[in-house]
Design a protein around this motif. Structure first.
Motif, PDB file in Angstrom:
ATOM      1  N   ALA A  39      -3.532   1.591   5.323  1.00 54.20           N
ATOM      2  CA  ALA A  39      -2.677   0.406   5.249  1.00 54.20           C
ATOM      3  C   ALA A  39      -1.233   0.851   5.431  1.00 54.20           C
ATOM      4  N   VAL A  40      -0.437   0.005   6.062  1.00 57.71           N
ATOM      5  CA  VAL A  40       0.976   0.319   6.278  1.00 57.71           C
ATOM      6  C   VAL A  40       1.830  -0.881   5.891  1.00 57.71           C
ATOM      7  N   ARG A  41       3.035  -0.581   5.417  1.00 54.66           N
ATOM      8  CA  ARG A  41       3.999  -1.624   5.078  1.00 54.66           C
ATOM      9  C   ARG A  41       5.036  -1.692   6.189  1.00 54.66           C
ATOM     10  N   THR A  42       5.130  -2.809   6.869  1.00 53.81           N
ATOM     11  CA  THR A  42       6.049  -2.978   7.988  1.00 53.81           C
ATOM     12  C   THR A  42       7.273  -3.774   7.542  1.00 53.81           C
ATOM     13  N   ARG A  43       8.145  -4.084   8.502  1.00 51.14           N
ATOM     14  CA  ARG A  43       9.310  -4.907   8.150  1.00 51.14           C
ATOM     15  C   ARG A  43       8.905  -6.353   7.866  1.00 51.14           C
ATOM     16  N   ASP A  44       7.712  -6.752   8.355  1.00 46.97           N
ATOM     17  CA  ASP A  44       7.228  -8.123   8.180  1.00 46.97           C
ATOM     18  C   ASP A  44       6.295  -8.290   6.992  1.00 46.97           C
ATOM     19  N   GLY A  45       5.437  -7.292   6.751  1.00 47.34           N
ATOM     20  CA  GLY A  45       4.416  -7.452   5.724  1.00 47.34           C
ATOM     21  C   GLY A  45       3.522  -6.241   5.609  1.00 47.34           C
ATOM     22  N   ILE A  46       2.214  -6.469   5.527  1.00 49.60           N
ATOM     23  CA  ILE A  46       1.230  -5.413   5.323  1.00 49.60           C
ATOM     24  C   ILE A  46       0.122  -5.545   6.364  1.00 49.60           C
ATOM     25  N   VAL A  47      -0.339  -4.395   6.880  1.00 45.87           N
ATOM     26  CA  VAL A  47      -1.475  -4.368   7.798  1.00 45.87           C
ATOM     27  C   VAL A  47      -2.521  -3.403   7.248  1.00 45.87           C
ATOM     28  N   PHE A  48      -3.776  -3.855   7.172  1.00 44.34           N
ATOM     29  CA  PHE A  48      -4.891  -3.041   6.713  1.00 44.34           C
ATOM     30  C   PHE A  48      -5.807  -2.708   7.884  1.00 44.34           C
ATOM     31  N   GLY A  49      -6.377  -1.505   7.854  1.00 46.92           N
ATOM     32  CA  GLY A  49      -7.365  -1.116   8.843  1.00 46.92           C
ATOM     33  C   GLY A  49      -8.458  -0.283   8.203  1.00 46.92           C
ATOM     34  N   VAL A  50      -9.712  -0.527   8.581  1.00 47.65           N
ATOM     35  CA  VAL A  50     -10.838   0.168   7.962  1.00 47.65           C
ATOM     36  C   VAL A  50     -11.823   0.615   9.033  1.00 47.65           C
ATOM     37  N   GLU A  51     -12.292   1.848   8.884  1.00 48.63           N
ATOM     38  CA  GLU A  51     -13.383   2.379   9.700  1.00 48.63           C
ATOM     39  C   GLU A  51     -14.688   2.046   8.980  1.00 48.63           C
ATOM     40  N   ASN A  52     -15.328   0.963   9.400  1.00 51.65           N
ATOM     41  CA  ASN A  52     -16.528   0.482   8.719  1.00 51.65           C
ATOM     42  C   ASN A  52     -17.751   1.058   9.417  1.00 51.65           C
ATOM     43  N   GLN A  53     -18.340   2.096   8.838  1.00 57.01           N
ATOM     44  CA  GLN A  53     -19.450   2.787   9.485  1.00 57.01           C
ATOM     45  C   GLN A  53     -20.698   1.906   9.559  1.00 57.01           C
ATOM     46  N   GLY A 160       2.694   4.320  -5.300  1.00 55.52           N
ATOM     47  CA  GLY A 160       3.249   3.349  -4.370  1.00 55.52           C
ATOM     48  C   GLY A 160       3.533   4.017  -3.032  1.00 55.52           C
ATOM     49  N   TYR A 161       3.260   3.323  -1.932  1.00 53.82           N
ATOM     50  CA  TYR A 161       3.384   3.917  -0.601  1.00 53.82           C
ATOM     51  C   TYR A 161       4.029   2.949   0.388  1.00 53.82           C
ATOM     52  N   ASN A 162       4.624   3.538   1.437  1.00 50.89           N
ATOM     53  CA  ASN A 162       4.997   2.776   2.625  1.00 50.89           C
ATOM     54  C   ASN A 162       3.839   2.752   3.615  1.00 50.89           C
ATOM     55  N   GLY A 163       3.041   3.801   3.598  1.00 48.52           N
ATOM     56  CA  GLY A 163       1.838   3.887   4.415  1.00 48.52           C
ATOM     57  C   GLY A 163       0.876   4.843   3.741  1.00 48.52           C
ATOM     58  N   GLU A 188       2.603  -6.921  14.532  1.00 45.63           N
ATOM     59  CA  GLU A 188       1.859  -6.806  15.788  1.00 45.63           C
ATOM     60  C   GLU A 188       1.828  -5.362  16.287  1.00 45.63           C
ATOM     61  N   GLU A 189       2.975  -4.689  16.203  1.00 48.10           N
ATOM     62  CA  GLU A 189       3.035  -3.281  16.618  1.00 48.10           C
ATOM     63  C   GLU A 189       2.199  -2.415  15.694  1.00 48.10           C
ATOM     64  N   ALA A 190       2.216  -2.736  14.395  1.00 47.65           N
ATOM     65  CA  ALA A 190       1.462  -1.946  13.420  1.00 47.65           C
ATOM     66  C   ALA A 190      -0.038  -2.064  13.650  1.00 47.65           C
ATOM     67  N   ILE A 191      -0.513  -3.217  14.098  1.00 41.91           N
ATOM     68  CA  ILE A 191      -1.942  -3.390  14.370  1.00 41.91           C
ATOM     69  C   ILE A 191      -2.397  -2.395  15.430  1.00 41.91           C
ATOM     70  N   ASP A 192      -1.610  -2.258  16.500  1.00 38.74           N
ATOM     71  CA  ASP A 192      -1.969  -1.297  17.555  1.00 38.74           C
ATOM     72  C   ASP A 192      -1.977   0.129  17.019  1.00 38.74           C
TER      73      ASP A 192
END
Length: 250
Positions: A39-53, A160-163, A188-192
């Motif tokens: 997960a990363v904290r951007t200037r807009d909000g939060i983006v989560f990503g998961v490798e779901n096996q 606590g983290y920024n990413g 949007e950039e963080a998703i990529d």
């Protein structure tokens, strides 16, 4: 993982002679063997990503999600034992609802995290229970502090983290996250970037096939947690695969 004496791993309330609690270390091992979650904290909000096996080709795609909505403005994902992660998500929902019922407002992210962390830590204190075999990433956007991101370890410790990243590809993912200008990029950039990092952390030779799970909280969703739209997700996957191909050619 043996110490100078055996039998010290039979209870979470027993220390080994060198001051270790083995059951917490075993719980951390369960986290390290699980699919990567970042997960990363951007200037807009939060983006989560998961490798779901994907455990079986017979499974219905998207039927076993690891990113859970806790409240409208908050979400939780985990790495480790799947059942433990879902239990923690349920506990987080209960804590969020309890806070809203008492104080008539949305729970601040930090307060939510502290309550879940105390719950996890309680399971390291008694011989009749075992620590949770999962690390949780909790993120959200509240009115007081804006976007926030935390990791709760099986021991109940909060950072606590920024990413952040947990799971099998944790080290490589953290290295890649450190290269990002997190305070400057948009959701949007963080998703990529999140998609690229997860594909890079995945080892095709050793790991099973996986589904990429993405969600976000930001202006695009009216500050509510939501699954990333299918079109954006597919475009992020395409860019991630292209970036990996370009790296291999170089």
């Amino acid at each position: 993982m043996a110490s100078q004496g055996t039998g010290y791993d039979l209870s979470a309330s027993t220390y080994s002679p060198d001051g270790r609690i083995f059951q917490i270390e075993y719980a951390n091992k369960a986290v390290e063997n699980a699919g990567t979650a970042i997960a990363v904290r951007t200037r807009d909000g939060i983006v989560f990503g998961v490798e779901n096996q994907v455990q079986s080709r017979l499974m219905v795609p998207g039927s076993n999600r690891r990113i859970h909505t806790v409240d409208r403005h908050a979400a939780l994902t985990s790495a480790g034992l799947l059942a433990d992660g879902k239990h923690l998500a349920g506990r987080a929902r209960d804590e969020a609802k309890n806070f809203t019922d008492v104080y008539k407002q949305q729970v601040p992210i930090k307060t939510l995290v502290e309550r879940v962390a105390l719950y996890m830590q309680a399971f390291t204190l008694y011989s009749s229970v075992r620590p949770f075999g999962a690390s949780a990433i909790v993120g959200g956007v509240d009115e007081m502090r804006g976007p926030q991101l935390f990791v709760i370890e099986p021991s109940g410790v909060v950072w606590g983290y920024n990413g952040c990243a947990v799971g099998k590809g944790k080290q490589l993912a953290k290295t890649e996250i450190e290269k990002l200008a997190l305070g400057e990029i948009s959701n949007e950039e963080a998703i990529d970037e999140v998609a690229r990092i997860i594909f890079k952390a995945h080892d095709d030779a050793k790991d099973k096939d996986f589904e990429l799970e993405l969600s976000w909280i930001g202006p695009q969703t009216n500050m509510r947690h939501a699954v990333v739209p299918r079109e954006l997700r597919e475009e992020a996957i395409r860019k991630a695969k292209q970036a990996l191909d370009d790296e291999m050619e170089d």
